[in-house]
Design a protein around this motif. Structure first.
Motif, mmCIF file in Angstrom:
data_model
loop_
_atom_site.group_PDB
_atom_site.id
_atom_site.type_symbol
_atom_site.label_atom_id
_atom_site.label_comp_id
_atom_site.label_asym_id
_atom_site.label_seq_id
_atom_site.Cartn_x
_atom_site.Cartn_y
_atom_site.Cartn_z
ATOM 1 N N UNK A 30 -19.863 -31.951 18.778
ATOM 2 C CA UNK A 30 -20.722 -32.254 19.939
ATOM 3 C C UNK A 30 -20.026 -33.267 20.836
ATOM 4 N N UNK A 31 -19.344 -34.221 20.214
ATOM 5 C CA UNK A 31 -18.636 -35.241 20.995
ATOM 6 C C UNK A 31 -17.555 -34.596 21.865
ATOM 7 N N UNK A 32 -16.799 -33.682 21.296
ATOM 8 C CA UNK A 32 -15.732 -33.002 22.049
ATOM 9 C C UNK A 32 -16.347 -32.223 23.213
ATOM 10 N N UNK A 33 -17.454 -31.536 22.932
ATOM 11 C CA UNK A 33 -18.122 -30.737 23.961
ATOM 12 C C UNK A 33 -18.536 -31.631 25.139
ATOM 13 N N UNK A 34 -19.193 -32.749 24.817
ATOM 14 C CA UNK A 34 -19.642 -33.673 25.875
ATOM 15 C C UNK A 34 -18.472 -34.205 26.683
ATOM 16 N N UNK A 35 -17.421 -34.534 25.974
ATOM 17 C CA UNK A 35 -16.229 -35.098 26.603
ATOM 18 C C UNK A 35 -15.632 -34.126 27.623
ATOM 19 N N UNK A 36 -15.545 -32.860 27.219
ATOM 20 C CA UNK A 36 -14.955 -31.860 28.105
ATOM 21 C C UNK A 36 -15.892 -31.544 29.269
ATOM 22 N N UNK A 37 -17.183 -31.518 28.971
ATOM 23 C CA UNK A 37 -18.145 -31.240 30.049
ATOM 24 C C UNK A 37 -18.140 -32.346 31.100
ATOM 25 N N UNK A 38 -17.948 -33.567 30.638
ATOM 26 C CA UNK A 38 -17.869 -34.699 31.574
ATOM 27 C C UNK A 38 -16.706 -34.512 32.544
ATOM 28 N N UNK A 97 -12.452 -13.742 23.325
ATOM 29 C CA UNK A 97 -11.542 -13.186 24.342
ATOM 30 C C UNK A 97 -12.195 -13.082 25.719
ATOM 31 N N UNK A 98 -13.438 -12.536 25.793
ATOM 32 C CA UNK A 98 -14.061 -12.463 27.124
ATOM 33 C C UNK A 98 -14.205 -13.842 27.783
ATOM 34 N N UNK A 99 -14.584 -14.848 27.005
ATOM 35 C CA UNK A 99 -14.765 -16.188 27.584
ATOM 36 C C UNK A 99 -13.429 -16.735 28.100
ATOM 37 N N UNK A 100 -12.393 -16.624 27.290
ATOM 38 C CA UNK A 100 -11.076 -17.137 27.711
ATOM 39 C C UNK A 100 -10.582 -16.398 28.963
ATOM 40 N N UNK A 101 -10.856 -15.100 29.008
ATOM 41 C CA UNK A 101 -10.413 -14.302 30.164
ATOM 42 C C UNK A 101 -11.126 -14.732 31.445
ATOM 43 N N UNK A 102 -12.369 -15.241 31.269
ATOM 44 C CA UNK A 102 -13.108 -15.727 32.455
ATOM 45 C C UNK A 102 -12.706 -17.150 32.819
ATOM 46 N N UNK A 103 -11.749 -17.701 32.102
ATOM 47 C CA UNK A 103 -11.286 -19.057 32.396
ATOM 48 C C UNK A 103 -12.091 -20.140 31.695
ATOM 49 N N UNK A 104 -13.024 -19.717 30.833
ATOM 50 C CA UNK A 104 -13.807 -20.724 30.103
ATOM 51 C C UNK A 104 -12.979 -21.262 28.940
ATOM 52 N N UNK A 105 -13.308 -22.492 28.550
ATOM 53 C CA UNK A 105 -12.696 -23.041 27.346
ATOM 54 C C UNK A 105 -13.603 -22.679 26.176
ATOM 55 N N UNK A 106 -12.981 -22.414 25.048
ATOM 56 C CA UNK A 106 -13.771 -22.071 23.854
ATOM 57 C C UNK A 106 -13.551 -23.150 22.803
ATOM 58 N N UNK A 107 -14.669 -23.736 22.365
ATOM 59 C CA UNK A 107 -14.616 -24.756 21.318
ATOM 60 C C UNK A 107 -15.241 -24.151 20.072
ATOM 61 N N UNK A 108 -14.447 -23.971 19.050
ATOM 62 C CA UNK A 108 -14.927 -23.235 17.881
ATOM 63 C C UNK A 108 -14.936 -24.100 16.619
ATOM 64 N N UNK A 109 -16.099 -24.110 15.970
ATOM 65 C CA UNK A 109 -16.291 -24.807 14.702
ATOM 66 C C UNK A 109 -15.673 -23.929 13.613
ATOM 67 N N UNK A 117 -7.137 -35.291 23.107
ATOM 68 C CA UNK A 117 -7.557 -34.356 24.161
ATOM 69 C C UNK A 117 -6.938 -34.692 25.510
ATOM 70 N N UNK A 118 -6.638 -35.968 25.703
ATOM 71 C CA UNK A 118 -6.091 -36.353 27.002
ATOM 72 C C UNK A 118 -4.709 -35.720 27.214
ATOM 73 N N UNK A 119 -4.058 -35.351 26.134
ATOM 74 C CA UNK A 119 -2.769 -34.667 26.270
ATOM 75 C C UNK A 119 -2.999 -33.253 26.812
ATOM 76 N N UNK A 120 -4.115 -32.662 26.410
ATOM 77 C CA UNK A 120 -4.410 -31.282 26.794
ATOM 78 C C UNK A 120 -4.904 -31.196 28.238
ATOM 79 N N UNK A 121 -5.607 -32.190 28.655
ATOM 80 C CA UNK A 121 -6.114 -32.164 30.031
ATOM 81 C C UNK A 121 -5.971 -33.539 30.670
#
Ligand code: TYD
Length: 209
Positions: free
Chosen positions: A22-30, A84-96, A202-206
């Motif tokens: 959840x923390x990662x999700x919030x961080x990326x959404x911010x 695959x569909x999400x990544x193709x639409x440019x969305x990031x996928x966060x998978x548990x 994560x800051x390395x990634x974005x």
């Protein structure tokens, strides 16, 4: 074609995966990143049914081979219908959890042939691998004591200490062999320190964080 980033969170049972996910999700959404959160086994209607088969204590034991094939059956559905569909639409996928769990639990814990896992990985994923994996590493006894406090233990959580020692060691070996993808975080630290480490990785990634 893949455009978004594919991030997975891994760790032994009781490593604080859910909280940190959840923390990662919030961080990326911010940072205004369009992100979907999903999990394995599961993530689609059919894959969630397979998850139930895998986690429930059934009246009939599930053989190791059946377990492995069910996990990859669920993964095939998940990749095709969601990832695959999400990544193709440019969305990031966060998978548990994702295939590193299979190497750790089925390869390490159950002692199944790594070559067989590799073969299934190539067939089912056709080259799709995470861009980044956060591995929450915790000594087995600490993780097990955290999990014990939960009400009902599922089929995996009911395994013995030796099983989880093998899971942990398989995870750490994978991290050693794939240092670009898998970043190990010491999950026995305070939550604050764990999350500080996550922010840094994560800051390395974005550069938007
Ligand atoms: P999860 O819901 O993450 O459980 P927890 O949050 O309690 O750690 O995962 C369910 C279980 O599925 C977990 O114990 C590990 C197992 N698993 C495998 O054995 N192989 C796999 O490839 C995956 C994805 C999960």
């Amino acid at each position: 074609m893949k455009q978004g980033q594919f991030i997975t969170v891994e760790g032994g049972d009781g490593s604080g995966k859910s909280t940190n996910l959840s923390f990662v999700k919030q961080l990326l959404e911010k940072s205004n990143i369009n992100i979907i959160i999903t999990r394995e086994p599961g993530g689609t209607v059919v894959a969630e049914k397979i998850r139930k088969l895998l986690l429930d204590k059934n009246e009939e034991t599930i053989s190791e081979q059946a377990e492995l094939l069910l996990i990859f059956a669920a993964r095939a559905q998940h990749i095709h219908h969601v990832i695959k569909p999400a990544l193709a639409q440019g969305k990031w996928v966060l998978c548990d959890r994702f295939t590193d769990s299979t190497y750790a639990y089925q390869g390490g814990g159950r002692g199944m042939d790594g070559k067989l896992i590799e073969l299934l990985e190539h067939k089912v994923q056709s080259g799709l691998t995470p861009d980044l994996t956060l591995l929450l590493d915790i000594p087995v006894m600490i993780g097990m004591n955290r999990v014990k406090k939960r009400a009902d233990l599922d089929r995996f959580e009911s395994e013995k200490k030796l099983f989880f020692e093998k899971v942990r060691s398989a995870y750490l070996t994978r991290a050693e062999n794939n240092p670009q993808q898998i970043k190990v975080i010491d999950a026995s630290q305070s939550l604050k320190k764990v999350q500080k480490d996550i922010v840094q990785i994560l800051s390395v990634l974005t550069d938007r964080i």
